[in-house]
Scaffold this active site. Structure first.
Site, mmCIF file in Angstrom:
data_model
loop_
_atom_site.group_PDB
_atom_site.id
_atom_site.type_symbol
_atom_site.label_atom_id
_atom_site.label_comp_id
_atom_site.label_asym_id
_atom_site.label_seq_id
_atom_site.Cartn_x
_atom_site.Cartn_y
_atom_site.Cartn_z
ATOM 1 C CG HIS A 80 -1.527 1.328 1.553
ATOM 2 N ND1 HIS A 80 -2.532 1.895 0.801
ATOM 3 C CD2 HIS A 80 -1.259 2.219 2.541
ATOM 4 C CE1 HIS A 80 -2.863 3.074 1.319
ATOM 5 N NE2 HIS A 80 -2.097 3.301 2.381
ATOM 6 C CG ASP A 109 6.814 18.858 -25.889
ATOM 7 O OD1 ASP A 109 7.013 18.388 -24.747
ATOM 8 O OD2 ASP A 109 6.164 18.262 -26.753
ATOM 9 C CD1 TRP A 145 6.796 3.006 4.516
ATOM 10 C CD2 TRP A 145 7.924 3.870 2.794
ATOM 11 N NE1 TRP A 145 7.165 4.275 4.864
ATOM 12 C CE2 TRP A 145 7.851 4.832 3.818
ATOM 13 C CE3 TRP A 145 8.592 4.201 1.612
ATOM 14 C CZ2 TRP A 145 8.437 6.102 3.704
ATOM 15 C CZ3 TRP A 145 9.167 5.472 1.513
ATOM 16 C CH2 TRP A 145 9.084 6.394 2.551
ATOM 17 C CB SER A 172 10.501 6.476 -13.619
ATOM 18 O OG SER A 172 9.413 7.318 -13.843
ATOM 19 C CB SER A 173 11.004 10.022 -9.859
ATOM 20 O OG SER A 173 11.909 9.275 -9.118
ATOM 21 C CG HIS A 256 12.507 14.471 6.503
ATOM 22 N ND1 HIS A 256 11.409 14.051 7.202
ATOM 23 C CD2 HIS A 256 12.368 15.798 6.376
ATOM 24 C CE1 HIS A 256 10.667 15.091 7.510
ATOM 25 N NE2 HIS A 256 11.220 16.171 7.009
ATOM 26 C CD GLU A 258 9.653 10.167 -1.939
ATOM 27 O OE1 GLU A 258 10.670 10.448 -2.598
ATOM 28 O OE2 GLU A 258 8.552 9.922 -2.457
ATOM 29 C CE1 TYR A 260 8.560 19.631 4.346
ATOM 30 C CE2 TYR A 260 10.203 18.017 4.950
ATOM 31 C CZ TYR A 260 9.258 18.935 5.313
ATOM 32 O OH TYR A 260 8.998 19.160 6.624
ATOM 33 C CB SER A 271 1.163 28.906 -4.620
ATOM 34 O OG SER A 271 1.699 28.412 -3.424
ATOM 35 C CG HIS A 305 12.775 14.066 12.206
ATOM 36 N ND1 HIS A 305 12.694 15.300 11.620
ATOM 37 C CD2 HIS A 305 12.189 13.224 11.330
ATOM 38 C CE1 HIS A 305 12.096 15.197 10.447
ATOM 39 N NE2 HIS A 305 11.784 13.954 10.249
ATOM 40 C CG HIS A 306 12.010 9.838 9.839
ATOM 41 N ND1 HIS A 306 10.679 9.733 9.505
ATOM 42 C CD2 HIS A 306 12.458 10.934 9.197
ATOM 43 C CE1 HIS A 306 10.357 10.714 8.682
ATOM 44 N NE2 HIS A 306 11.413 11.470 8.483
ATOM 45 C CB THR A 331 5.935 24.905 7.060
ATOM 46 O OG1 THR A 331 7.071 24.109 6.741
ATOM 47 C CG2 THR A 331 4.689 24.212 6.525
ATOM 48 C CE LYS A 334 5.044 27.301 0.119
ATOM 49 N NZ LYS A 334 6.023 27.561 -0.913
ATOM 50 N NE ARG A 453 3.902 2.851 11.070
ATOM 51 C CZ ARG A 453 4.798 3.491 10.304
ATOM 52 N NH1 ARG A 453 5.793 4.149 10.861
ATOM 53 N NH2 ARG A 453 4.694 3.500 9.006
#
Lengths: 529, 172
Positions: A80, A109, A145, A172-173, A256, A258, A260, A271, A305-306, A331, A334, A453
């Site tokens: 998932h 293009d 994951w 790809s990315s 981390h 990722e 963002y 925006s 921090h993870h 943040t 924003k 979890r």
């Protein structure tokens, strides 16, 4: 691009027969076609990932084992997450980038159209490789994951498949990011300086750099897992002088940024949408650009921090706690700028604006629970509990996904040439909002009460909140079928004809071309004053 | 087109560089752990100590033994914990037994938790320094001589010494 490339495509717009139709999409190098492919693919994957989530919530409907074995449950949570992150959300924003960035900066293009084709077509195969693992002995990856060793190395035949899938998804990315950066840096219309670019281009430019910095590190980390398992290295095996905790450091150095990578494009869409429906220019444009860059920079130095609970010295905990909290400042800039944009604006509440406002409220909830998790001493209580699940789903679902919905409704008239069904759109928003909160808000309480979890069964005192959460998840999933119906209706041209600029307050080059946008736009660059 | 190619090349180079950076983190991590003693790594050889006992302070030292998965051994500490004075030399034992009918060679990897205590945990003699050869079904006790350094930070009152025992053919 040269004129010959355009001529080649001119005859391919309405091919006859099934095979030519398939090959038109397989071989297309047009940014709008590829954007459509990305968006369609990600919508399909949203439902694949959603189906896995439904299995999770069905199993958690009540205490005890109902439908699946614990090992299957673990496969559900793992796949998932991988599908939603790498095959749904990231391709969705890549689709927005492909469709909109050339039109927002007045380019004909993307800069590298063939690379663009390749970066999309890697995706279905990479995702196929991942989903294929369900049919292998031992099943799909089930170690989460994050793929922590040594557990992930015990998962059987799916390990090399999931690692190669991650390699391909990363490739790809990365290619999409290179393309986006080259397009933005080299192909802006005359007069469009960087600081005149629409905010969506800015957030994607910075996201693309983050992808280039972070993704190769993930590729390295999973390659080390691969060689540890099959080629006798000991990067993460204490027996050979390695350290499993080092994997966590390398993984979260990617992990981390990722988060963002996922949320910054949504910031960009918000925006665009909020000024359009407030009929005011974006408040503090320059501050928004700098805040985005600051968030991106900080995201690279806060990874640990993870992993507060691995046994870090006090100095390390303090550094990662304080640097993480520092992210709240850009943040906050924003969030307050979006709010200030609405201040004294003449607001209307069409569906894109509803999703943008939903984003603003609920992303901020996720941001605040993130601040709570950043407090190192408190994190020992929250770590690996449902509180974490509630936190990141708040930033991912009513955050990133609502951002994508806002963008989809905002630009759908430009893509299809007709107005989507506004009434159904509002239904979609309200059902999604109610159900997403019903799903994830009780999970805060579950986590604080101590529910861990990634478990298929739980103690009876958690029963009520879990049932609420499951009802919410089923409702949220069903509400997304409404979105599919709205999109299909618009694609089939059922609806009011959209004007070139269907939103009164919208600004930007994309509204200067006809609706639906013709196959080729800005062959002669517009002039920006 | 030339501009595109140049920038694309630079960005691709950046990707390759970051891929390399991921691997460069491995030696960097080792160096960092060695300097700071983080990650619970202790010295891999005997250390010289002088006794300088602090009778006013006690530290609880706990012993843990674990096996690499699937290793055909029995492996455990002979006592679960000791209350020790910093600066004094103590002795304890771990027990290992070869559960197979053939001779085996094994070795233990030590780890100290919390990580910050690792460099204050001195081993004068340890069975983990050398390979341990076992005859079929042989079981024996193996000695550890250790001292907790008086420099151990004040707030630490419990230190855990853990060993993971590996059959040597599992090592690379």
């Amino acid at each position: 691009m040269s004129t010959t490339a355009i001529d080649v495509h001119a005859g391919h717009h309405h091919p006859k027969g099934v095979w030519p139709w398939i090959m038109r999409w397989v071989t297309t190098t047009n940014h709008k076609d590829i954007g459509t492919l990305y968006l369609t693919f990600s919508l399909v994957m949203l439902f694949v990932g959603g189906a896995l989530a439904w299995v999770i919530r069905a199993e958690l409907w009540e205490p005890g084992m109902q439908f699946v074995q614990p090992h299957v449950f673990n496969q559900m949570t793992t796949v998932h997450a991988l599908v939603m992150v790498f095959a749904a959300i990231m391709p969705a924003f890549a689709g927005f980038a492909n469709w909109m960035i050339p039109m927002l900066i007045g380019a004909p293009d993307m800069a590298l159209p063939r690379l663009n084709n390749w970066s999309f077509w890697l995706l279905p195969f990479a995702t196929g490789l991942l989903i294929l693992t369900f049919f292998l002995p031992g099943g799909a990856p089930a170690a989460g994951w994050t793929m922590y060793p040594p557990l992930v190395l015990q998962q059987g035949a799916s390990l090399p498949f999931s690692i190669f899938a991650v390699h391909l998804l990363g490739l790809s990315s990365i290619m999409a990011s290179i393309n986006i950066i080259v397009t933005i840096m080299n192909m802006r219309a005359p007069g469009m300086s960087l600081m005149k670019m629409p905010m969506f281009c800015w957030t994607w430019l910075i996201t693309a750099y983050l992808i280039i910095i972070a993704m190769p590190v993930l590729a390295g980390a999973v390659t080390m897992l691969l060689t540890d398992q099959f080629f006798g290295t000991s990067f993460f095996s204490a027996a050979g002088g390695g350290d499993p905790v080092m994997y966590q450091h390398i993984f979260w150095f990617f992990g981390h940024p990722e988060v963002y990578i996922i949320i910054l494009p949504a910031f960009g869409i918000i925006s665009q949408v909020i000024p359009a429906f407030s009929r005011k220019p974006l408040f503090g444009y320059a501050a928004m650009v700098y805040a985005t860059a600051a968030i991106a920079f900080l995201s690279l130095i806060v990874w640990a921090h993870h992993m507060f609970t691995v046994g870090m010295p006090l100095g390390g905990q303090l550094f990662f706690m304080l640097s993480t909290m520092l992210i709240a400042i850009p943040t906050g800039v924003k969030v307050f700028n979006w709010t200030a944009t609405m201040w004294r604006g003449s607001l209307t509440f069409e569906t894109p604006m509803l999703f943008a406002l939903g984003f603003l409220f609920m992303f901020t909830i996720g941001g605040f629970s993130g601040l709570m998790l950043a407090i190192a001493p408190a994190d020992f209580q929250y770590h690996d509990s449902y509180f974490v699940v509630a936190h990141f789903h708040y930033v991912l679902v009513p955050g990133a996904l609502f951002g994508a919905f806002a963008g989809a409704y905002y630009w759908l008239p430009k893509w299809t040439g007709v107005m989507y069904d506004e009434k159904l759109g509002r239904w979609h928003f309200w059902l999604s909002t109610i159900f997403v909160n019903l799903t994830f808000f009780p999970q805060h309480f579950l986590g604080l009460a101590g529910m861990p979890r990634r478990i298929p069964d739980y103690a009876v005192q958690f029963a009520d909140f879990n049932m609420m959460s499951s009802i919410g998840a089923f409702g949220f999933g069903a509400a997304q079928l409404l979105f599919v119906w709205i999109v299909i209706k618009a694609v089939r041209g059922k609806g009011e004809k959209a004007a070139d600029k269907p939103w009164e307050g919208a600004e930007g080059l994309e509204w200067t071309v006809p609706s639906p946008a013709p196959h080729h736009t800005f062959d002669t660059p517009p002039v920006i004053k | 087109m030339k501009r595109h190619r140049e920038l694309t090349f630079k960005l691709a180079l950046m990707c390759v560089g970051m891929f390399g950076f991921g691997f460069a983190l491995v030696p960097l991590y080792d160096v960092f752990c060695e300097i700071t003693g983080l990650g619970g790594r202790t010295a891999g050889e005997a250390q010289q100590v002088t006794e300088n006992v602090d009778y006013d302070r006690t530290v609880r030292v706990e012993f843990v033994g674990s096996l690499a998965s699937g290793a055909p051994w029995e492996f455990r500490p002979t006592q679960s914990h000791m209350i020790v004075h910093p600066g004094k030399l103590y002795e304890t034992h771990y027990f290992a037994r070869n559960l197979t009918g053939r001779p085996l060679v094994g070795q233990a990897t030590p780890s100290v938790s919390p990580g910050i205590a690792a460099k204050h945990f001195k081993k004068v003699h340890c069975f983990c320094f050398t390979q341990q050869e076992f005859e079929p079904h042989e079981g024996r006790e193996m000695q550890v001589l250790f001292m907790v350094d008086p420099d151990l930070p004040e707030h630490i009152d419990t230190v855990t010494l853990g060993y993971t025992f590996f059959a040597l053919d599992q090592r690379s």
